[in-house]
Write a protein that holds these residues in place. Structure first.
Motif, PDB file in Angstrom:
ATOM      1  N   GLN A 128      -5.145 -11.338  -1.341  1.00 20.43           N
ATOM      2  CA  GLN A 128      -3.986 -11.811  -0.584  1.00 20.43           C
ATOM      3  C   GLN A 128      -4.347 -13.103   0.131  1.00 20.43           C
ATOM      4  O   GLN A 128      -5.445 -13.244   0.651  1.00 20.43           O
ATOM      5  N   THR A 129      -3.388 -14.021   0.173  1.00 18.65           N
ATOM      6  CA  THR A 129      -3.541 -15.284   0.881  1.00 18.65           C
ATOM      7  C   THR A 129      -2.399 -15.406   1.877  1.00 18.65           C
ATOM      8  O   THR A 129      -1.231 -15.333   1.490  1.00 18.65           O
TER       9      THR A 129
ATOM     10  N   ARG B  92       5.155 -12.162  -0.430  1.00 17.27           N
ATOM     11  CA  ARG B  92       5.611 -10.942   0.241  1.00 17.27           C
ATOM     12  C   ARG B  92       5.651 -11.160   1.755  1.00 17.27           C
ATOM     13  O   ARG B  92       5.085 -12.122   2.262  1.00 17.27           O
ATOM     14  N   MET B  93       6.288 -10.212   2.466  1.00 11.40           N
ATOM     15  CA  MET B  93       6.451 -10.378   3.905  1.00 11.40           C
ATOM     16  C   MET B  93       6.319  -9.031   4.618  1.00 11.40           C
ATOM     17  O   MET B  93       6.812  -8.011   4.134  1.00 11.40           O
ATOM     18  N   ASN B  94       5.658  -9.070   5.778  1.00  9.05           N
ATOM     19  CA  ASN B  94       5.613  -7.953   6.707  1.00  9.05           C
ATOM     20  C   ASN B  94       6.333  -8.392   7.976  1.00  9.05           C
ATOM     21  O   ASN B  94       6.108  -9.500   8.462  1.00  9.05           O
ATOM     22  N   VAL B  95       7.186  -7.516   8.526  1.00  9.36           N
ATOM     23  CA  VAL B  95       7.851  -7.774   9.802  1.00  9.36           C
ATOM     24  C   VAL B  95       7.664  -6.521  10.653  1.00  9.36           C
ATOM     25  O   VAL B  95       8.106  -5.434  10.260  1.00  9.36           O
TER      26      VAL B  95
ATOM     27  N   ARG C 202       0.818 -14.254  -0.050  1.00  6.74           N
ATOM     28  CA  ARG C 202       0.894 -14.194  -1.512  1.00  6.74           C
ATOM     29  C   ARG C 202      -0.077 -13.129  -1.983  1.00  6.74           C
ATOM     30  O   ARG C 202      -1.218 -13.067  -1.550  1.00  6.74           O
ATOM     31  N   GLN C 203       0.423 -12.309  -2.896  1.00  6.07           N
ATOM     32  CA  GLN C 203      -0.396 -11.280  -3.528  1.00  6.07           C
ATOM     33  C   GLN C 203      -0.264 -11.508  -5.026  1.00  6.07           C
ATOM     34  O   GLN C 203       0.776 -11.212  -5.609  1.00  6.07           O
TER      35      GLN C 203
END
Length: 126
Positions: free
Chosen positions: A39-40, A62-65, A56-57
């Motif tokens: 992951q970056t 992708r996103m985490n909230v 980025r995977q």
């Protein structure tokens, strides 16, 4: 085949006057050596009520909230659509009837916008 050999060996030993016992065979599965996709981090920031990470995977962004008020992860590695312009980059994802939009502009200003039924939340930071 291996177990038949063991059973035969025990019968032969029993016939020679040795005491035989019960042999239990067990198969042990090795843990999965599935390779993890690196992951970056693309963007990470916090507002008063949210903690955000866009990453980025592999080839997928992708996103985490994380909602700090409720202590709940609202999005967990959710795939996003990326929109680039001269002034900013936006990352958008939907979950149910809620749409999450993260924006990062050239000056370093970042914002969280969450739209849902009867709900509009917008927080910015720089």
């Amino acid at each position: 085949m291996k177990y038949a050999f063991i059973a035969s060996a025990l019968l032969v030993l029993g016939g020679l006057g040795f005491e035989t016992g019960i042999v239990a065979a067990q198969t042990v599965k090795k843990p999965s050596t599935k390779s993890m996709t690196p992951q970056t981090t693309v963007a990470t920031f916090q507002t008063p009520n949210y903690s955000v990470r866009v990453f980025r995977q592999g080839t997928q962004t992708r996103m985490n909230v994380f909602d700090k008020k409720t202590n709940k992860l609202q999005l967990n590695a959710a795939p996003v659509q990326v929109q680039n312009s001269d002034q900013q980059t936006s990352y958008t994802s939907s979950q149910g009837e809620r749409q999450f939009r993260i924006s990062v502009d050239q000056a370093g200003n970042r914002s969280v916008e969450i739209n849902g039924p009867g709900e509009v939340i917008q927080e910015t930071t720089n």
